[in-house]
Write a protein that holds these residues in place. Structure first.
Motif, short mmCIF file in Angstrom:
data_model
loop_
_atom_site.label_atom_id
_atom_site.label_comp_id
_atom_site.label_asym_id
_atom_site.label_seq_id
_atom_site.Cartn_x
_atom_site.Cartn_y
_atom_site.Cartn_z
N ALA A 336 -2.23 11.02 -5.06
CA ALA A 336 -1.81 9.95 -4.19
C ALA A 336 -3.10 9.48 -3.45
N LEU A 337 -4.31 9.39 -4.30
CA LEU A 337 -5.31 8.78 -3.68
C LEU A 337 -5.56 7.55 -3.53
N GLY A 338 -5.91 7.26 -2.14
CA GLY A 338 -5.94 5.64 -1.73
C GLY A 338 -4.56 5.29 -1.27
N GLU A 339 -3.50 6.44 -1.32
CA GLU A 339 -1.96 5.95 -0.82
C GLU A 339 -2.16 6.06 0.82
N THR A 340 -1.15 5.74 1.51
CA THR A 340 -0.77 6.04 2.94
C THR A 340 -0.73 7.45 3.17
N PRO A 341 -1.33 7.99 4.26
CA PRO A 341 -1.44 9.38 4.57
C PRO A 341 0.21 9.94 4.64
N ALA A 342 1.16 9.10 5.01
CA ALA A 342 2.51 9.77 4.75
C ALA A 342 2.90 10.04 3.18
N ARG A 343 2.56 9.20 2.30
CA ARG A 343 2.66 9.46 0.86
C ARG A 343 2.00 10.78 0.46
N GLN A 344 0.67 10.94 1.04
CA GLN A 344 -0.03 11.99 0.58
C GLN A 344 0.41 13.35 0.94
N VAL A 345 1.00 13.50 2.30
CA VAL A 345 1.61 14.49 3.14
C VAL A 345 2.84 14.90 2.24
N LEU A 346 3.46 13.80 1.81
CA LEU A 346 4.99 14.03 1.20
C LEU A 346 4.67 14.72 -0.24
N GLN A 347 3.50 14.22 -0.94
CA GLN A 347 3.26 14.61 -2.17
C GLN A 347 2.53 16.28 -2.01
N LEU A 348 2.11 16.45 -0.96
CA LEU A 348 1.35 18.04 -0.88
C LEU A 348 2.77 18.95 -0.71
N LEU A 349 3.62 18.38 0.36
CA LEU A 349 5.10 19.12 0.70
C LEU A 349 5.90 19.10 -0.62
N SER A 350 5.75 18.26 -1.49
CA SER A 350 6.51 18.38 -2.90
C SER A 350 5.92 19.38 -3.85
N ALA A 351 4.61 19.41 -3.97
CA ALA A 351 3.97 20.21 -4.58
C ALA A 351 4.12 21.89 -4.18
N LEU A 352 4.15 21.96 -2.73
CA LEU A 352 4.43 23.34 -2.32
C LEU A 352 5.85 23.79 -2.78
N ALA A 353 6.85 22.82 -2.41
CA ALA A 353 8.32 23.12 -2.95
C ALA A 353 8.42 23.52 -4.37
N GLY A 354 7.40 23.04 -5.38
CA GLY A 354 7.50 23.31 -6.83
C GLY A 354 6.97 24.64 -6.83
N PHE A 355 5.94 25.09 -5.94
CA PHE A 355 5.50 26.59 -6.38
C PHE A 355 6.43 27.49 -5.85
N LEU A 356 7.24 27.16 -4.87
CA LEU A 356 8.51 27.81 -4.46
C LEU A 356 9.60 28.08 -5.59
#
Length: 649
Positions: A336-356
């Motif tokens: 999510a490069l160039g996306e809003t900070p909220a979108r970038q945070v959601l992508q990071l949280l989704s990746a963390l959930a994927g690792f779990l």
């Protein structure tokens, strides 16, 4: 040693009984017919020659003679015929064409079936009693042989064939008594017209107590019940043995002796039917553990929460927002490069959930594979199990006893040395814990939690193994209730005395299969309907359904007059019309798909006069039933000796 009768000089007379077999059941059955019922018996045993008796045949003849002496009779011993193959020629030589009944009690079902088919061709009117372990095959064989008899004899009354072919299993006959021996609160049970009858052992009544007689008192227990030197547990009590079918005066005079009374078990209703939708959903509970299911539920809730937040912050369609979250979850979406900070945070949280999610999915796969694997292997005893029955041996007898215990809802742990034993598939299907190992090896009984068990049933075919298992189990838990299968009567009496003296507060019983089942086989050969047999110590009470017509001891007499103490007693009257009576009172009334109301009346007035068209249910001793229904009267039966009523395997 008694000489073996020479078959060439022994000619069978019409109306004799033929027993084919070479094991304990054959010898007990031959002795039962000869000593109790005074029948002429021909015993056909396998051997290498028809003219030269082998040592095994001579030994079998000697065992039969010994069993007859234990029965207290003076009857002529059986004629023994040795034959290499039980074929049509052997049956003809045994006199099957003039015989009244033929019992095929070989341990091999195929041998018994072939001989039964040949015997039916030679004598369509022959009464056949066949030993088969396979229940369904036995039912079909009965129908086939009865139909063959009716076709071979035109005009033969079908009602005369009610007992012309009887298929029995020694294991099925003995299983209820063996199961009841080891379980408190359960008793010896027989079935009559769908009603369960229970023989209950009761301790002597205390001062001021009035004992409940139930339907009737079947027996007074041995006076040595509480004597460590007695032998009632091995059913070889001698002169102080049990008194069967006593009258009221004997019961009143027997203060301090336990009794066996008959009770009815009233059905309160059938078990509720299974739910229609049960088992149609995905079996999450059986595939995945509770902790894993909670983990999966938490991750699903996390994904749904991320999708809702994405919908709120980006304004996307709910389906598109969920799709984007899943792409981020599985790390297959663009950064999510160039996306809003909220979108970038959601992508990071989704990746963390994927690792779990990855280890949870991996654990789910392993648990599912483990579940499917363990479904095909034997279950181990659960931790903390107590109050169960340890069943040693899953052969023919052990398998039937296991099924009986499971029907009663009693927890069981089995011990079996052979992983391919007959009862292993049943234990796997019923999810019964099984310990595979040699019971004589240290640690095997401990694995079955024998120290927390309620009882031990040692049912292998080896007397020494059974005794060794009982002795080891008693060393672990001295108060353990034990029942062991023993053949030799003297050995059983010695074992009981020793165990009773060493462990006076623990219950010890010796039981066997052949003596428990021989009366039923002999009764079927005599052409009557045996409902069941109940052991009283090491003696046996038989329950039979009998038509009154033709029996002067019953016909025209009142219920009170027909009662002969120590011999027989009328218990119930079948009130159904003769044309509507169930041919087999021992079967479930709805066994043919039709519901029939129970027609037995148990509370009989002593003054009721029995008529010729009546059918009654009676309890009788073996000698009493032989006198009542035998072809000729029996002499006065002597009191049983110290080894009377011995049992074999």
């Amino acid at each position: 040693m008694a000489l073996l009768p020479q078959p060439a000089r022994s000619v069978a007379r019409p109306g004799h009984m033929i027993v084919c077999g070479d094991d304990a059941l054959a010898e007990r059955l031959a002795a039962e017919l000869a000593s109790v019922y005074r029948e002429r018996v021909t015993l056909v045993v396998p051997g290498a020659s028809r003219s030269a008796p082998t040592a095994s045949a001579s030994a079998l003849f000697g065992r039969v003679q010994a069993a007859m002496r234990r029965g207290g009779g003076n009857a002529v011993g059986p004629r023994v015929l040795q034959t290499p193959v039980l074929d049509e020629a052997a049956l003809v030589q045994a006199g099957v064409q003039e015989a009244a009944a033929l019992a095929l009690v070989h341990d091999d079902d195929e041998t018994n079936i072939h001989a039964a088919l040949a015997a039916r061709r030679l004598n369509p009117r022959l009464r056949l009693v066949i030993r088969l372990y396979n229940r369904k095959l036995g039912q079909h064989l009965e129908e086939l042989l009865d139909q063959a008899a009716m076709l071979a004899v035109p005009g033969l009354d079908p009602h005369a064939l009610d007992t012309s072919t009887t298929v029995l299993s020694d294991a099925d006959t003995a299983a209820p008594a063996l199961a009841a021996t080891a379980v408190a609160g359960t008793s010896k049970v027989v079935q009559a017209d769908g009603l369960l009858l229970r023989a209950v052992e009761r301790s002597p009544a205390g001062p001021g107590q009035i004992p409940d007689p139930g339907l009737c008192t079947l027996a007074l227990l041995s006076s040595t019940t509480n004597d460590p030197a007695g032998t009632e547990g091995s059913d070889t009590s001698g002169r102080e043995g049990p008194t069967l079918l006593p009258d009221d005066d004997a019961v009143a005079a027997a203060a301090g002796r336990g009794t066996v009374v008959l009770e009815t078990v009233v059905h309160t209703g059938s078990a509720p039917p299974p739910r229609r939708l049960a088992g149609r959903g995905f079996p999450l509970g059986s595939l995945f553990s509770r902790r894993l299911r909670w983990s999966l539920a938490g991750l699903v809730a996390c994904v749904l929460g991320l999708a809702v937040v994405s919908r709120v912050t980006t304004g996307d369609h709910p389906l598109h927002a969920g799709y984007v979250v899943l792409l981020d979850l599985f790390a297959i979406n663009d950064p999510a490069l160039g996306e809003t900070p909220a979108r970038q945070v959601l992508q990071l949280l989704s990746a963390l959930a994927g690792f779990l999610l990855l280890p949870v999915l991996f654990a789910a796969v392993l648990e599912a594979l483990g579940t499917f694997r363990t479904a095909s292997v034997l279950r181990r005893p659960p931790r903390g199990l107590s109050g169960h029955v340890v069943l040693l041996g899953l052969g023919k007898v052990g398998t039937r006893v296991l099924a009986r215990l499971d029907e009663l809802g009693i927890p069981v742990v089995c011990v079996e040395e052979d992983p391919e034993a007959r009862g292993i598939p049943l234990a796997r299907r019923l999810r019964i814990p099984v310990v595979v190992g040699d019971v004589t090896q240290e640690g095997v009984l401990e694995s079955a939690a024998v120290d927390r068990a309620h009882a031990l049933l040692a049912l292998t075919s080896n007397d020494t193994t059974n005794l060794e298992a009982v002795l080891y189990a008693r060393s672990v838990k001295p108060e353990l209730r034990v029942a062991l299968r023993l053949y030799d009567d003297d050995f059983a009496a010695a074992v009981y005395r020793t165990l009773r003296a060493a462990y006076p507060r623990a219950l010890t019983r010796s039981r066997s299969v052949s003596t428990l089942s021989a009366p039923a086989f002999a009764g079927a050969m005599m052409g009557r309907q045996i409902l069941g047999a109940i052991p009283v110590e090491r003696r046996v009470l038989l329950f039979a359904a009998l038509n009154v017509a033709g029996h002067p001891q019953l016909e025209g007499r009142t219920i009170a007059e027909a009662f002969r103490p120590g011999a027989w007693r009328v218990l119930a009257l079948d009130t159904a019309e003769p044309d509507h009576r169930t041919p087999d009172l021992a079967a479930t009334p709805s066994h043919d798909g039709r519901e029939r109301p129970a027609g037995l009346v148990w509370d009989l007035h002593p003054g009721y006069v029995l008529r010729g068209e009546d059918r009654v249910v009676l309890a009788a001793t073996r000698q009493g039933l032989a006198e009542l229904l035998g072809r000729r009267p029996l002499p006065t039966v002597r009191p049983p000796g110290p080894a009377s009523g011995g049992q074999g395997h």
